[in-house]
Design a protein around this motif. Structure first.
Motif, PDB file in Angstrom:
ATOM      1  N   PHE A  19     -45.197  42.965  10.839  1.00  0.00           N
ATOM      2  CA  PHE A  19     -45.245  42.553   9.425  1.00  0.00           C
ATOM      3  C   PHE A  19     -46.404  41.588   9.290  1.00  0.00           C
ATOM      4  O   PHE A  19     -46.403  40.543   9.944  1.00  0.00           O
ATOM      5  N   VAL A  24     -42.899  42.112  15.495  1.00  0.00           N
ATOM      6  CA  VAL A  24     -41.479  41.788  15.704  1.00  0.00           C
ATOM      7  C   VAL A  24     -40.775  42.799  16.596  1.00  0.00           C
ATOM      8  O   VAL A  24     -39.680  42.537  17.071  1.00  0.00           O
ATOM      9  N   PRO A  43     -32.153  35.642  21.258  1.00  0.00           N
ATOM     10  CA  PRO A  43     -32.178  34.494  20.357  1.00  0.00           C
ATOM     11  C   PRO A  43     -32.399  34.900  18.898  1.00  0.00           C
ATOM     12  O   PRO A  43     -32.858  36.011  18.622  1.00  0.00           O
ATOM     13  N   ALA A  46     -35.263  37.314  17.391  1.00  0.00           N
ATOM     14  CA  ALA A  46     -35.784  38.131  18.505  1.00  0.00           C
ATOM     15  C   ALA A  46     -36.170  39.539  18.067  1.00  0.00           C
ATOM     16  O   ALA A  46     -36.857  40.251  18.799  1.00  0.00           O
ATOM     17  N   MET A  59     -36.213  50.904   7.804  1.00  0.00           N
ATOM     18  CA  MET A  59     -37.586  50.437   7.974  1.00  0.00           C
ATOM     19  C   MET A  59     -38.363  51.455   8.798  1.00  0.00           C
ATOM     20  O   MET A  59     -37.814  52.034   9.729  1.00  0.00           O
ATOM     21  N   GLN A  91     -25.803  42.998   8.763  1.00  0.00           N
ATOM     22  CA  GLN A  91     -25.498  41.599   9.081  1.00  0.00           C
ATOM     23  C   GLN A  91     -25.024  40.882   7.814  1.00  0.00           C
ATOM     24  O   GLN A  91     -24.213  39.980   7.858  1.00  0.00           O
TER      25      GLN A  91
HETATM   26  N1  LIG Z   1     -39.072  42.312   5.934  1.00  0.00           N
HETATM   27  C1  LIG Z   1     -39.643  41.411   6.731  1.00  0.00           C
HETATM   28  N2  LIG Z   1     -40.876  40.906   6.439  1.00  0.00           N
HETATM   29  C2  LIG Z   1     -41.469  40.003   7.255  1.00  0.00           C
HETATM   30  N3  LIG Z   1     -40.916  39.519   8.379  1.00  0.00           N
HETATM   31  C3  LIG Z   1     -39.692  39.960   8.705  1.00  0.00           C
HETATM   32  C4  LIG Z   1     -38.989  40.930   7.917  1.00  0.00           C
HETATM   33  N4  LIG Z   1     -37.780  41.191   8.499  1.00  0.00           N
HETATM   34  C5  LIG Z   1     -37.749  40.416   9.606  1.00  0.00           C
HETATM   35  N5  LIG Z   1     -38.872  39.689   9.726  1.00  0.00           N
HETATM   36  C6  LIG Z   1     -39.188  38.744  10.825  1.00  0.00           C
HETATM   37  O1  LIG Z   1     -38.969  39.444  12.032  1.00  0.00           O
HETATM   38  C7  LIG Z   1     -38.450  38.561  13.035  1.00  0.00           C
HETATM   39  C8  LIG Z   1     -37.201  39.165  13.609  1.00  0.00           C
HETATM   40  O2  LIG Z   1     -36.156  39.126  12.633  1.00  0.00           O
HETATM   41  P1  LIG Z   1     -34.749  39.821  12.873  1.00  0.00           P
HETATM   42  O3  LIG Z   1     -33.957  39.620  11.630  1.00  0.00           O
HETATM   43  O4  LIG Z   1     -34.941  41.198  13.351  1.00  0.00           O
HETATM   44  O5  LIG Z   1     -34.146  38.921  14.073  1.00  0.00           O
HETATM   45  P2  LIG Z   1     -32.718  38.939  14.736  1.00  0.00           P
HETATM   46  O6  LIG Z   1     -32.939  39.084  16.210  1.00  0.00           O
HETATM   47  O7  LIG Z   1     -31.836  39.933  14.078  1.00  0.00           O
HETATM   48  O8  LIG Z   1     -32.204  37.452  14.468  1.00  0.00           O
HETATM   49  P3  LIG Z   1     -30.721  36.865  14.145  1.00  0.00           P
HETATM   50  O9  LIG Z   1     -30.031  36.717  15.480  1.00  0.00           O
HETATM   51  O10 LIG Z   1     -31.014  35.539  13.519  1.00  0.00           O
HETATM   52  O11 LIG Z   1     -30.041  37.809  13.212  1.00  0.00           O
HETATM   53  C9  LIG Z   1     -38.239  37.236  12.359  1.00  0.00           C
HETATM   54  O12 LIG Z   1     -39.344  36.419  12.681  1.00  0.00           O
HETATM   55  C10 LIG Z   1     -38.224  37.582  10.887  1.00  0.00           C
HETATM   56  O13 LIG Z   1     -38.673  36.503  10.106  1.00  0.00           O
END
Ligand SMILES: Nc1ncnc2c1ncn2[C@@H]1O[C@H](COP(=O)(O)OP(=O)(O)OP(=O)(O)O)[C@@H](O)[C@H]1O
Ligand SMILES: [Mg+2]
Length: 251
Positions: A19, A24, A43, A46, A59, A91
């Motif tokens: 992004f 990511v 974490p 992640a 996505m 979630q």
């Molecule tokens: N639509 C988006 N646009 C920009 N950045 C995004 C988007 N969706 C997620 N991110 C970024 O991608 C990274 C991973 O996010 P993600 O929600 O997948 O993490 P996660 O492992 O599920 O975390 P958590 O345990 O907090 O749920 C983060 O830095 C988040 O800010």
């Protein structure tokens, strides 16, 4: 179906997602066998939910492949993946809060079945769906609340409705994004039993931070950190791995 097509329920091959220059998902590959119980840990931030979003089709990856039972679904819309047997929970709760539980579950079931060829089904077909919606609510002990609006019920009950909706689709692959988050101890054990009772025909892939509960349900574990797979394998080996302790378990 050929035996070859059934080797893996889900395969993710060299998946990447960025992004605005922020990567990511970095070269993520996973191979999950039919019936497997896989736990995804890592974490906050992640990239766990982002990985699910790419598997479900919410996505589009920047590059790489997603395969369901050997079929490359990378370019398939979410509903087409659902027709191949993929179902997920989110979630964040995605129910319509002003609407009744029964109506929410009915809409969920209809959504799955809304492909063109099914538009020609007789009206009586939809009666079956209402019956199925009530059966679904009964299975999670919420039939008595069927006519209540979602806004009237407790958070833990909403999570159970979402899980019930996903299960009612009788998925071959089920993605659960933090099904235990925000639940009381009682609700947690109810949802744990519900997940433990999912039949083996369904492959279960679960993101969860509650290690005490989730590890009992998992056979294999994948640790993600900064969008990469760091450790992947049998549960006990992943939990004993120094990298898991350092990056996630904090020991
Ligand atoms: N639509 C988006 N646009 C920009 N950045 C995004 C988007 N969706 C997620 N991110 C970024 O991608 C990274 C991973 O996010 P993600 O929600 O997948 O993490 P996660 O492992 O599920 O975390 P958590 O345990 O907090 O749920 C983060 O830095 C988040 O800010
Ligand atoms: Mg997440």
């Amino acid at each position: 179906m050929t035996p070859l097509a059934c080797d893996y329920a889900l395969e993710v091959v060299n998946l990447n997602k960025a992004f605005d220059g922020l990567t990511v998902t970095q070269n993520v590959s996973l191979a999950i066998r039919p019936g497997e119980r896989r736990l995804i840990i890592g974490p906050n931030g992640a990239g766990k939910t982002t990985l699910f979003n790419q598997i479900s089709g919410d996505m589009r990856p920047t590059s790489g492949q997603v395969k369901l039972f050997g079929t490359d679904v990378t370019l398939f819309a979410p509903y087409k993946r659902a027709h191949l047997g993929l179902s997920r929970t989110y979630q964040i709760i995605t129910l319509f809060s002003g609407d009744t539980l029964e109506h929410n579950v009915t809409l969920g079931l209809l959504g799955l079945r809304s492909s063109r060829w099914q538009m020609w089904r007789p009206l009586s077909f939809y009666g079956d769906i209402a019956t199925e919606a009530r059966r679904t609510l009964d299975a999670v002990g919420l039939l008595h609340l069927a006519q209540h609006p979602v806004s009237d019920i407790a958070y833990g009950e909403k999570r159970r409705v979402e899980l019930a909706m996903a299960l009612a689709q009788k998925p071959r692959v089920l993605l659960l994004d933090e099904p235990l988050a925000g639940l009381s101890n009682t609700e947690r054990s109810q949802v744990k039993s519900l997940i433990a009772s999912i039949p083996r025909e369904t492959t279960v892939i679960m993101i969860e931070h509650d290690m005490d509960t989730a590890l009992d349900l998992a056979e294999t574990v994948t640790l993600l950190n900064y969008g990469r797979v760091i450790v992947d394998g049998q549960r006990d080996a992943v939990i004993a791995d120094e990298r898991t302790r350092e990056l996630y378990l904090g020991a």
